[in-house]
Scaffold this active site. Structure first.
Site, short mmCIF file in Angstrom:
data_model
loop_
_atom_site.label_atom_id
_atom_site.label_comp_id
_atom_site.label_asym_id
_atom_site.label_seq_id
_atom_site.Cartn_x
_atom_site.Cartn_y
_atom_site.Cartn_z
N GLY A 36 -1.02 0.23 17.40
CA GLY A 36 -0.25 -0.04 16.18
C GLY A 36 0.01 1.24 15.41
O GLY A 36 -0.75 2.22 15.52
N ASN A 63 2.00 2.19 20.46
CA ASN A 63 2.71 1.21 19.62
C ASN A 63 3.86 0.60 20.41
O ASN A 63 4.37 1.18 21.36
CB ASN A 63 3.24 1.90 18.36
CG ASN A 63 3.64 0.91 17.29
OD1 ASN A 63 2.96 -0.10 17.09
ND2 ASN A 63 4.74 1.18 16.60
N LYS A 66 0.80 -1.24 0.00
CA LYS A 66 0.00 0.00 0.00
C LYS A 66 0.83 1.29 0.00
O LYS A 66 0.42 2.29 -0.58
CB LYS A 66 -0.95 0.01 1.20
CG LYS A 66 -2.11 -0.95 1.07
CD LYS A 66 -3.07 -0.79 2.22
CE LYS A 66 -4.13 -1.87 2.19
NZ LYS A 66 -5.11 -1.71 3.27
N GLY A 86 1.48 1.19 11.88
CA GLY A 86 1.93 0.82 10.54
C GLY A 86 1.06 1.50 9.48
O GLY A 86 0.41 2.52 9.75
N TYR A 99 -9.99 -9.48 10.61
CA TYR A 99 -11.23 -10.27 10.68
C TYR A 99 -10.86 -11.70 10.40
O TYR A 99 -9.80 -11.98 9.83
CB TYR A 99 -12.25 -9.76 9.65
CG TYR A 99 -11.66 -9.63 8.28
CD1 TYR A 99 -11.61 -10.72 7.41
CD2 TYR A 99 -11.05 -8.44 7.88
CE1 TYR A 99 -10.99 -10.61 6.18
CE2 TYR A 99 -10.43 -8.33 6.64
CZ TYR A 99 -10.41 -9.41 5.80
OH TYR A 99 -9.79 -9.32 4.59
N GLY A 150 -13.26 -6.61 11.74
CA GLY A 150 -13.33 -5.64 10.64
C GLY A 150 -14.02 -6.06 9.36
O GLY A 150 -13.71 -5.53 8.30
P1 ATR Z 1 2.76 -2.19 7.97
O1 ATR Z 1 3.30 -2.86 6.76
O2 ATR Z 1 1.34 -1.74 7.84
O3 ATR Z 1 3.67 -1.15 8.54
P2 ATR Z 1 3.61 -4.03 10.00
O4 ATR Z 1 5.00 -3.55 9.80
O5 ATR Z 1 3.38 -5.49 9.91
O6 ATR Z 1 2.59 -3.35 9.02
O7 ATR Z 1 3.16 -3.54 11.45
C1 ATR Z 1 1.94 -2.95 11.75
C2 ATR Z 1 1.93 -2.66 13.23
O8 ATR Z 1 1.78 -3.87 13.97
C3 ATR Z 1 3.17 -1.99 13.74
O9 ATR Z 1 2.75 -0.97 14.58
C4 ATR Z 1 3.88 -3.09 14.53
O10 ATR Z 1 4.60 -2.63 15.64
P3 ATR Z 1 6.10 -2.04 15.49
O11 ATR Z 1 5.93 -0.67 14.88
O12 ATR Z 1 6.62 -1.99 16.86
O13 ATR Z 1 6.82 -2.98 14.59
C5 ATR Z 1 2.68 -3.85 15.04
N1 ATR Z 1 3.02 -5.23 15.43
C6 ATR Z 1 3.22 -6.28 14.62
N2 ATR Z 1 3.45 -7.40 15.33
C7 ATR Z 1 3.41 -7.04 16.63
C8 ATR Z 1 3.56 -7.73 17.87
N3 ATR Z 1 3.80 -9.04 17.91
N4 ATR Z 1 3.44 -7.02 19.00
C9 ATR Z 1 3.16 -5.70 18.98
N5 ATR Z 1 3.01 -4.99 17.86
C10 ATR Z 1 3.12 -5.64 16.70
#
Ligand code: ATR
Length: 283
Positions: free
Chosen positions: A137, A161, A76, A139, A228, A250
């Site tokens: 979160g 986060n 995205k 991301g 979801y 969702g």
């Molecule tokens: P994107 O590609 O949308 O950035 P992502 O990198 O997979 O997606 O992460 C989305 C969110 O999920 C991030 O905020 C990530 O936390 P970090 O910024 O600390 O990496 C969070 N996230 C993913 N796995 C996690 C976990 N096991 N515990 C806590 N947060 C998690």
């Protein structure tokens, strides 16, 4: 005016969803239901494309007559580089989930935020104006929803986060649009109860439930998981155990964002209620 004989000879317009992986996507089913409902003749494909092949795959789809694409995880943010034009909401989010091929140009939009708002405000009756909102979160998913949520004039919007820096960057980016702040999971202030907690982490996709702040949940809190599944997600189980008033996955956002994409492509917005019902019954 068309009749069945002309419809049968009309070329079917092609759409699809590009992701990696993408086999789990429900978008083909949703768009087929929309097309049936609105009498549109379209074809909608699942397109698994790895990040290094994204640009080539998009341009090839366009060259071979494709009319539009949905773009999903993990592309995205990346896809913004190949857009000739982007809607304001996509530019603000720094993420695109819908491409339309118009006059040889690639036009990017983002319907995730409006999809979430429609599900919360219209389908679920959640009041956002004056609400205290917590997003877990930081991301791409969070980037897509912060702007539209702030437009609804909440009292506060906090992004918590695991990694503070990522939450802070998003909060700084949107600070002129409303009262948005950042913190780590373990220091979420709970003096004010949260009306709405949205899980935008990808932890649940890996079957994980990080140490979300249970004290942020009161018996008036509405919990919403952007994810979801066929079974309750780890976050929705966590929310119920923490005593939330309601915990929702969702599905509604998925169907609503798809309806907005469909409208961009076909100029008609399908009725989402029967499709949402069918999706959740099937689930
Ligand atoms: P994107 O590609 O949308 O950035 P992502 O990198 O997979 O997606 O992460 C989305 C969110 O999920 C991030 O905020 C990530 O936390 P970090 O910024 O600390 O990496 C969070 N996230 C993913 N796995 C996690 C976990 N096991 N515990 C806590 N947060 C998690």
């Amino acid at each position: 005016m068309t009749d069945d004989s002309t419809a049968a000879t009309t070329t079917v317009d092609r759409y699809g969803v590009m992701g990696y992986p993408v086999s789990h996507s429900r978008s083909p089913v949703i768009h087929r239901l929309f097309a049936l409902q609105t009498n549109q003749h379209i074809q909608y494909e699942l397109l698994q494309v790895s990040p290094e092949k994204l640009e080539t795959a998009i341009r090839q789809f366009q060259r071979t007559g494709g009319k539009g694409l949905n773009i999903t995880v993990p592309h995205k943010a990346d896809v913004t580089r190949f857009c000739d034009h982007m809607s304001e909401r996509a530019s603000t989010a720094g993420a695109v989930n819908t491409l339309a091929f118009q006059g040889g140009e690639i036009v990017g939009d983002n319907t995730d935020g409006i999809g979430l708002l429609r599900d919360l405000a219209v389908n679920l009756g959640v009041t956002l104006e004056g609400a205290n909102i917590l997003i877990l979160g930081a991301g791409g998913a969070t980037r897509g929803i912060v702007g539209p949520l702030l437009e609804m004039q909440p009292q506060s919007l906090r992004i918590a986060n695991r990694t503070l820096g990522k939450a802070q960057i998003i909060a700084d980016h949107f600070s002129s649009a409303g009262p948005v702040t950042a913190c780590r999971f373990n220091v979420v202030p709970v003096s004010e109860p949260y009306d709405l907690i949205i899980n935008a982490t990808s932890a649940g996709l890996k079957g994980e439930a990080p140490p979300y702040p249970a004290a942020a949940v009161s018996n008036n809190t509405f919990c919403y998981d952007l994810a979801y599944g066929l079974k309750p997600t780890p976050f929705s189980i966590w929310a119920r155990e923490a005593g939330a008033a309601r915990s929702v996955m969702g599905w509604g956002m998925l169907v609503e964002q798809a309806a907005e994409s469909f409208k961009i492509w076909r100029g008609v917005r399908p009725d989402t209620a029967p499709v949402l019902k069918q999706m959740t019954i099937a689930a």
